[in-house]
Design a protein around this motif. Structure first.
Motif, PDB file in Angstrom:
ATOM      1  N   GLU A  20       4.052 -31.496   4.742  1.00 17.31           N
ATOM      2  CA  GLU A  20       2.774 -31.321   6.223  1.00 17.31           C
ATOM      3  C   GLU A  20       3.630 -31.483   7.061  1.00 17.31           C
ATOM      4  O   GLU A  20       4.141 -33.146   7.010  1.00 17.31           O
ATOM      5  CB  GLU A  20       1.895 -32.189   5.437  1.00 17.31           C
ATOM      6  N   HIS A  21       3.611 -31.069   8.324  1.00 14.51           N
ATOM      7  CA  HIS A  21       4.687 -31.525   9.251  1.00 14.51           C
ATOM      8  C   HIS A  21       3.658 -32.119  10.148  1.00 14.51           C
ATOM      9  O   HIS A  21       3.378 -30.950  10.862  1.00 14.51           O
ATOM     10  CB  HIS A  21       5.455 -30.081   9.888  1.00 14.51           C
ATOM     11  N   PHE A  22       3.593 -33.267  10.804  1.00 11.83           N
ATOM     12  CA  PHE A  22       2.701 -33.898  10.970  1.00 11.83           C
ATOM     13  C   PHE A  22       3.248 -34.053  13.361  1.00 11.83           C
ATOM     14  O   PHE A  22       3.189 -33.605  13.687  1.00 11.83           O
ATOM     15  CB  PHE A  22       2.689 -34.995  10.776  1.00 11.83           C
ATOM     16  N   SER A  23       4.740 -33.647  12.639  1.00 14.22           N
ATOM     17  CA  SER A  23       5.209 -33.534  13.968  1.00 14.22           C
ATOM     18  C   SER A  23       7.010 -33.218  13.634  1.00 14.22           C
ATOM     19  O   SER A  23       7.178 -32.587  12.612  1.00 14.22           O
ATOM     20  CB  SER A  23       5.485 -34.590  15.252  1.00 14.22           C
ATOM     21  N   GLU A  24       7.830 -33.105  15.113  1.00 15.10           N
ATOM     22  CA  GLU A  24       8.773 -32.825  14.853  1.00 15.10           C
ATOM     23  C   GLU A  24       9.541 -33.886  13.957  1.00 15.10           C
ATOM     24  O   GLU A  24      10.588 -33.495  13.164  1.00 15.10           O
ATOM     25  CB  GLU A  24       9.438 -32.458  16.466  1.00 15.10           C
ATOM     26  N   ASN A  25       9.786 -35.209  13.722  1.00 14.57           N
ATOM     27  CA  ASN A  25      10.098 -36.099  13.582  1.00 14.57           C
ATOM     28  C   ASN A  25       9.406 -36.663  12.410  1.00 14.57           C
ATOM     29  O   ASN A  25       9.811 -37.898  11.926  1.00 14.57           O
ATOM     30  CB  ASN A  25      10.355 -37.090  14.307  1.00 14.57           C
ATOM     31  N   LEU A  26       8.106 -35.623  12.459  1.00 14.78           N
ATOM     32  CA  LEU A  26       7.237 -36.479  10.717  1.00 14.78           C
ATOM     33  C   LEU A  26       7.077 -35.546   9.524  1.00 14.78           C
ATOM     34  O   LEU A  26       6.397 -34.995  10.465  1.00 14.78           O
ATOM     35  CB  LEU A  26       6.353 -37.269  11.446  1.00 14.78           C
ATOM     36  N   THR A  27       7.497 -36.242   8.930  1.00 20.86           N
ATOM     37  CA  THR A  27       7.162 -34.911   6.953  1.00 20.86           C
ATOM     38  C   THR A  27       6.484 -35.244   5.743  1.00 20.86           C
ATOM     39  O   THR A  27       7.009 -36.108   6.457  1.00 20.86           O
ATOM     40  CB  THR A  27       8.377 -33.992   7.083  1.00 20.86           C
ATOM     41  N   GLY A  32      -3.308 -43.715   1.044  1.00 13.59           N
ATOM     42  CA  GLY A  32      -4.000 -44.670   2.709  1.00 13.59           C
ATOM     43  C   GLY A  32      -3.085 -45.240   3.470  1.00 13.59           C
ATOM     44  O   GLY A  32      -2.973 -45.557   4.494  1.00 13.59           O
ATOM     45  N   TYR A  33      -2.153 -45.608   2.838  1.00 10.54           N
ATOM     46  CA  TYR A  33      -0.982 -46.274   3.473  1.00 10.54           C
ATOM     47  C   TYR A  33      -0.276 -45.129   4.489  1.00 10.54           C
ATOM     48  O   TYR A  33       0.563 -45.811   5.369  1.00 10.54           O
ATOM     49  CB  TYR A  33      -0.296 -47.103   2.989  1.00 10.54           C
ATOM     50  N   GLY A  34      -0.319 -43.826   4.322  1.00  8.94           N
ATOM     51  CA  GLY A  34       0.230 -42.557   5.420  1.00  8.94           C
ATOM     52  C   GLY A  34      -0.563 -43.364   6.563  1.00  8.94           C
ATOM     53  O   GLY A  34      -0.135 -42.752   7.616  1.00  8.94           O
ATOM     54  N   ASP A  35      -1.904 -43.223   6.456  1.00  5.11           N
ATOM     55  CA  ASP A  35      -2.007 -43.342   7.920  1.00  5.11           C
ATOM     56  C   ASP A  35      -1.573 -44.512   8.313  1.00  5.11           C
ATOM     57  O   ASP A  35      -1.585 -44.649   9.877  1.00  5.11           O
ATOM     58  CB  ASP A  35      -3.623 -43.887   7.852  1.00  5.11           C
ATOM     59  N   ASP A  36      -0.915 -45.232   8.156  1.00  6.35           N
ATOM     60  CA  ASP A  36      -0.370 -46.475   9.111  1.00  6.35           C
ATOM     61  C   ASP A  36       0.827 -46.463   9.571  1.00  6.35           C
ATOM     62  O   ASP A  36       1.135 -46.359  10.694  1.00  6.35           O
ATOM     63  CB  ASP A  36      -0.188 -48.202   8.323  1.00  6.35           C
ATOM     64  N   ILE A  37       1.528 -44.823   8.697  1.00  8.63           N
ATOM     65  CA  ILE A  37       3.165 -44.856   8.759  1.00  8.63           C
ATOM     66  C   ILE A  37       2.936 -43.779  10.114  1.00  8.63           C
ATOM     67  O   ILE A  37       3.501 -43.595  11.056  1.00  8.63           O
ATOM     68  CB  ILE A  37       3.439 -44.097   8.001  1.00  8.63           C
ATOM     69  N   ILE A  38       1.329 -42.710   9.879  1.00  5.77           N
ATOM     70  CA  ILE A  38       1.033 -42.171  10.867  1.00  5.77           C
ATOM     71  C   ILE A  38       0.704 -42.384  12.484  1.00  5.77           C
ATOM     72  O   ILE A  38       1.124 -42.229  13.466  1.00  5.77           O
ATOM     73  CB  ILE A  38       0.508 -41.164  10.161  1.00  5.77           C
ATOM     74  N   TRP A  50       1.747 -45.633  13.426  1.00  3.67           N
ATOM     75  CA  TRP A  50       3.267 -46.547  13.729  1.00  3.67           C
ATOM     76  C   TRP A  50       4.006 -45.066  14.184  1.00  3.67           C
ATOM     77  O   TRP A  50       4.980 -45.119  15.982  1.00  3.67           O
ATOM     78  CB  TRP A  50       4.081 -46.838  12.536  1.00  3.67           C
ATOM     79  N   HIS A  51       3.979 -44.011  14.167  1.00  7.12           N
ATOM     80  CA  HIS A  51       5.117 -42.923  14.449  1.00  7.12           C
ATOM     81  C   HIS A  51       4.318 -42.323  15.612  1.00  7.12           C
ATOM     82  O   HIS A  51       5.300 -41.986  16.708  1.00  7.12           O
ATOM     83  CB  HIS A  51       4.654 -41.354  13.563  1.00  7.12           C
ATOM     84  N   PRO A  69       7.830 -41.715  18.471  1.00 11.08           N
ATOM     85  CA  PRO A  69       7.988 -40.527  17.832  1.00 11.08           C
ATOM     86  C   PRO A  69       9.239 -39.965  18.339  1.00 11.08           C
ATOM     87  O   PRO A  69       9.965 -39.012  17.246  1.00 11.08           O
ATOM     88  CB  PRO A  69       7.072 -39.441  19.026  1.00 11.08           C
ATOM     89  N   ASP A  70      10.542 -40.377  18.565  1.00 11.50           N
ATOM     90  CA  ASP A  70      11.800 -40.526  18.509  1.00 11.50           C
ATOM     91  C   ASP A  70      12.089 -40.815  17.230  1.00 11.50           C
ATOM     92  O   ASP A  70      13.414 -40.475  16.639  1.00 11.50           O
ATOM     93  CB  ASP A  70      12.708 -40.978  19.526  1.00 11.50           C
ATOM     94  N   VAL A  71      11.877 -41.394  16.209  1.00 14.64           N
ATOM     95  CA  VAL A  71      12.067 -42.070  15.309  1.00 14.64           C
ATOM     96  C   VAL A  71      11.562 -40.660  14.029  1.00 14.64           C
ATOM     97  O   VAL A  71      10.666 -40.853  13.405  1.00 14.64           O
ATOM     98  CB  VAL A  71      11.913 -43.352  14.527  1.00 14.64           C
ATOM     99  N   LYS A  72      12.918 -40.222  13.080  1.00 16.97           N
ATOM    100  CA  LYS A  72      12.382 -39.517  11.831  1.00 16.97           C
ATOM    101  C   LYS A  72      12.146 -39.884  10.779  1.00 16.97           C
ATOM    102  O   LYS A  72      12.857 -40.946  10.161  1.00 16.97           O
ATOM    103  CB  LYS A  72      14.131 -38.215  11.947  1.00 16.97           C
ATOM    104  N   LEU A  73      11.235 -39.388  10.416  1.00 13.69           N
ATOM    105  CA  LEU A  73      10.684 -39.915   9.364  1.00 13.69           C
ATOM    106  C   LEU A  73      10.502 -38.828   8.504  1.00 13.69           C
ATOM    107  O   LEU A  73       9.819 -38.185   8.527  1.00 13.69           O
ATOM    108  CB  LEU A  73       9.273 -40.733   9.283  1.00 13.69           C
ATOM    109  N   GLU A  74      10.856 -39.077   7.113  1.00 13.12           N
ATOM    110  CA  GLU A  74      11.060 -38.211   5.641  1.00 13.12           C
ATOM    111  C   GLU A  74       9.685 -38.893   4.510  1.00 13.12           C
ATOM    112  O   GLU A  74      10.347 -40.217   4.307  1.00 13.12           O
ATOM    113  CB  GLU A  74      11.599 -37.724   5.272  1.00 13.12           C
ATOM    114  N   CYS A  75       8.484 -38.759   4.548  1.00 16.56           N
ATOM    115  CA  CYS A  75       7.407 -39.446   3.653  1.00 16.56           C
ATOM    116  C   CYS A  75       7.082 -38.467   2.820  1.00 16.56           C
ATOM    117  O   CYS A  75       6.903 -37.140   1.956  1.00 16.56           O
ATOM    118  CB  CYS A  75       6.478 -39.857   4.655  1.00 16.56           C
ATOM    119  N   PHE A  76       6.779 -39.566   1.385  1.00 18.68           N
ATOM    120  CA  PHE A  76       6.622 -39.017   0.094  1.00 18.68           C
ATOM    121  C   PHE A  76       5.134 -39.608  -0.561  1.00 18.68           C
ATOM    122  O   PHE A  76       5.156 -41.010  -0.051  1.00 18.68           O
ATOM    123  CB  PHE A  76       7.934 -39.303  -0.716  1.00 18.68           C
TER     124      PHE A  76
END
Length: 358
Positions: A246-253, A216-222, A224-225, A229-236
């Motif tokens: 799942e690629h939400f954007s160029e900088n959020l996976t 559920g905390y993944g939604d908070d990260i999304i 913030w991103h 959008p310029d900060v690259k995040l790799e999430c598990f």
């Protein structure tokens, strides 16, 4: 050669990786792990644990947390009620434990914070001395500093920990740093990190690693991103029915939890944003990666972990996944070798402690 039997709480990734690390330490010292009993969780037991654990694996029903509908916070009242309703199942589990104890005839039982293994000792005489392992036993040290307030939560945590360690001959209290002396049957010891972590050579690439054990905390990260959008995040995460990647954007996976991929991302990241599980924070500290810790709502133990890790120099604590303050913290962070030096003492300290029990 002594025979050790492990009982492992399956709820947390950390307990599983600690068991793998101690297996290697004992094997290298000429001892044998004869069986591993895992308390089943609603989470899937990771494939890496099943593959790398060399002893026979057995599973039994054990108490679990109940979370809210958004899979974020722990609901303490509902957790207690839910587990009380499963009393008959847990009594059957204790009979299973008894049968495995008799089958394998261990010299020492090592309990990685499974409640039923301690509860068993309330009603039965264990066939071998029990040793308990976990950061939770460090919290029982009389000099440990708890977060302000939280009297009820502190009472419930200590009750659970006392039951888990009932009649334990020794408490091996995992600690972020060696700043407290041993006390009675509490021995302060380094974290148990797997050889896969110890062998990594860290480097720094331009991305932040995020790990959330409650998806559920993944939604908070999304959220913030979207503002950054310029900060690259790799999430598990371990969100059910989500794709492997799942690629939400160029900088959020977002990635489903994968042991080798996660460790590679930790090896190369700028910093780690995570809930305040003990093991992940220790891995980051060992690799010299600063951490922003967000304790899981309703899990007082994680608030204790975060406060303790901050004191040991791990990083900063936040109440939410606003990563902006962490980016500022990264500008001045200076890694140290203290955790590496502390972890290197683990094999000798664990073998000495456990051989004294024999």
């Amino acid at each position: 050669m002594a025979k050790f039997l492990f009982v492992v709480q399956g709820e947390g990734r950390g307990h599983l990786t600690q068991a793998l690390a101690l297996q290697d330490i004992l094997h290298n010292a000429g001892h044998k792990v004869v069986a591993v009993l895992v308390g089943k969780s609603y989470r899937k037991i990771p494939d890496f644990f099943i593959t790398k654990m060399q002893a026979p694996l057995h599973y039994f029903e054990s108490p679990n947390f109940v979370k809210d509908s958004n899979n974020r916070s722990i609901l303490i009242g509902k957790t207690i009620a839910y587990n009380l309703l499963k009393t008959r199942i847990f009594l059957a589990s204790m009979r299973e434990l008894s049968a495995y104890y008799q089958q394998y005839q261990p010299d020492v039982i090592i309990n990685f914070y499974d409640l039923l293994a301690g509860f068993y000792n309330l009603f039965h005489k264990a066939p071998a001395p029990m040793v308990v392992v976990g950061h939770q036993f460090f919290l029982q040290h009389p000099q440990f500093e708890y977060p302000q307030g939280h009297k009820v939560e502190k009472f419930l945590l200590n009750l659970n920990t006392n039951l888990t360690a009932h009649k334990a001959k020794l408490k091996l209290a995992l600690s972020f740093a060696p700043y407290l002396a041993d006390f009675k049957n509490i021995r302060v010891v380094p974290p148990l990190l797997r050889k896969e972590v110890l062998s990594l050579t860290p480097e720094t690439q331009n991305f932040i690693l995020c790990y959330v054990n409650n998806d559920g905390y993944g939604d908070d990260i999304i959220a913030w991103h979207k503002q950054n959008p310029d900060v690259k995040l790799e999430c598990f995460w371990d969100r059910k029915n989500a794709p492997e990647v799942e690629h939400f954007s160029e900088n959020l996976t977002f990635h489903q939890i994968s042991d080798t991929k996660f460790l590679e991302k930790m090896r190369t990241c700028r910093g780690v944003v995570t809930t305040a599980g003990f093991e992940s924070v220790c891995e980051a500290m060992y690799l010299g990666k600063p951490v922003m810790m967000v304790p899981v709502e309703g899990q007082f133990e994680q608030s204790c972990n975060a406060l303790d890790a901050q004191k040991a120099g791990a990083g900063i604590v936040s109440k939410n996944f606003n990563i902006t303050p962490f980016l500022k913290y990264l500008e001045t962070y200076q890694p140290t070798t203290q955790m590496r030096e502390w972890v290197q003492k683990a094999p000798k300290m664990f073998v000495e402690s456990l051989e004294k029990i024999l």
